[in-house]
Design a protein around this motif. Sequence first.
Motif, PDB file in Angstrom:
ATOM      1  N   ALA A 111      23.579 -27.485 -12.588  1.00  8.88           N
ATOM      2  CA  ALA A 111      23.795 -26.272 -13.377  1.00  8.88           C
ATOM      3  C   ALA A 111      22.482 -25.537 -13.610  1.00  8.88           C
ATOM      4  CB  ALA A 111      24.445 -26.616 -14.710  1.00  8.88           C
ATOM      5  N   LYS A 112      21.383 -26.284 -13.728  1.00  8.62           N
ATOM      6  CA  LYS A 112      20.078 -25.648 -13.950  1.00  8.62           C
ATOM      7  C   LYS A 112      19.713 -24.756 -12.769  1.00  8.62           C
ATOM      8  CE  LYS A 112      15.300 -26.686 -15.052  1.00  8.62           C
ATOM      9  NZ  LYS A 112      14.290 -27.732 -15.216  1.00  8.62           N
ATOM     10  N   GLY A 113      19.994 -25.195 -11.568  1.00  6.89           N
ATOM     11  CA  GLY A 113      19.716 -24.381 -10.387  1.00  6.89           C
ATOM     12  C   GLY A 113      20.545 -23.106 -10.365  1.00  6.89           C
ATOM     13  N   LYS A 114      21.800 -23.216 -10.757  1.00  2.00           N
ATOM     14  CA  LYS A 114      22.669 -22.037 -10.782  1.00  2.00           C
ATOM     15  C   LYS A 114      22.203 -21.032 -11.835  1.00  2.00           C
ATOM     16  CE  LYS A 114      26.786 -24.367  -9.095  1.00  2.00           C
ATOM     17  NZ  LYS A 114      28.160 -24.793  -9.400  1.00  2.00           N
ATOM     18  N   VAL A 115      21.834 -21.542 -13.006  1.00  2.00           N
ATOM     19  CA  VAL A 115      21.359 -20.661 -14.080  1.00  2.00           C
ATOM     20  C   VAL A 115      20.068 -19.977 -13.655  1.00  2.00           C
ATOM     21  CG1 VAL A 115      20.445 -20.629 -16.428  1.00  2.00           C
ATOM     22  CG2 VAL A 115      22.510 -21.911 -15.921  1.00  2.00           C
ATOM     23  N   SER A 116      19.198 -20.719 -12.985  1.00  2.00           N
ATOM     24  CA  SER A 116      17.941 -20.138 -12.514  1.00  2.00           C
ATOM     25  C   SER A 116      18.204 -19.016 -11.515  1.00  2.00           C
ATOM     26  CB  SER A 116      17.076 -21.225 -11.880  1.00  2.00           C
ATOM     27  OG  SER A 116      15.898 -20.674 -11.357  1.00  2.00           O
ATOM     28  N   GLY A 117      19.144 -19.241 -10.609  1.00  2.00           N
ATOM     29  CA  GLY A 117      19.486 -18.213  -9.626  1.00  2.00           C
ATOM     30  C   GLY A 117      20.050 -16.963 -10.283  1.00  2.00           C
TER      31      GLY A 117
ATOM     32  N   HIS B 192      19.720 -11.325 -12.165  1.00  2.00           N
ATOM     33  CA  HIS B 192      20.113 -10.385 -13.212  1.00  2.00           C
ATOM     34  C   HIS B 192      19.122 -10.326 -14.363  1.00  2.00           C
ATOM     35  CE1 HIS B 192      23.931 -10.049 -11.162  1.00  2.00           C
ATOM     36  NE2 HIS B 192      24.059 -11.369 -11.190  1.00  2.00           N
ATOM     37  N   GLY B 193      17.904 -10.805 -14.147  1.00  2.00           N
ATOM     38  CA  GLY B 193      16.911 -10.833 -15.209  1.00  2.00           C
ATOM     39  C   GLY B 193      16.592  -9.463 -15.771  1.00  2.00           C
ATOM     40  N   ASP B 194      16.520  -8.463 -14.902  1.00  2.00           N
ATOM     41  CA  ASP B 194      16.203  -7.118 -15.378  1.00  2.00           C
ATOM     42  C   ASP B 194      17.313  -6.560 -16.265  1.00  2.00           C
ATOM     43  OD1 ASP B 194      17.873  -7.071 -13.145  1.00  2.00           O
ATOM     44  OD2 ASP B 194      17.150  -5.110 -12.461  1.00  2.00           O
TER      45      ASP B 194
ATOM     46  N   ALA C 201      13.938 -18.057 -14.766  1.00  2.00           N
ATOM     47  CA  ALA C 201      13.890 -17.460 -13.439  1.00  2.00           C
ATOM     48  C   ALA C 201      12.697 -17.951 -12.629  1.00  2.00           C
ATOM     49  CB  ALA C 201      13.853 -15.937 -13.546  1.00  2.00           C
ATOM     50  N   HIS C 202      11.887 -18.826 -13.200  1.00  2.00           N
ATOM     51  CA  HIS C 202      10.699 -19.379 -12.543  1.00  2.00           C
ATOM     52  C   HIS C 202       9.725 -18.292 -12.105  1.00  2.00           C
ATOM     53  CE1 HIS C 202      12.480 -23.335 -12.482  1.00  2.00           C
ATOM     54  NE2 HIS C 202      13.563 -22.839 -11.913  1.00  2.00           N
TER      55      HIS C 202
END
Length: 89
Positions: A14-20, A25-27, A67-68
């Motif tokens: 789930a962490k990988g999906k949230v990061s993606g 959509h970070g902006d 988002a790393h």
Amino acid sequence: MGLLDNLKARLSPAKGKVSGLAQQHGDKVQHGLDKAAKVVDEKTKGKYSDRIQSGTGKAKGAMDRLAHKDESAGGGDTFTPPKTPPPAS
């Protein structure tokens, strides 16, 4: 295997999906944070502006970590050359 180890193992995908999603959509999320902060600041008539800005900044920092975006700050081997050439002697 302990309870926390089991939980970490299950949440790892789930962490990988949230990061993606945070990268994609970070902006939009940051724009929404700014918009919400503005509305709350207007509703409180500026009484809590410093706290609102502080919270907004922390939320944006958390989004960047998800988002790393700050990977190079972790001691990576990346080198950014200077933008201007060194002066000629």
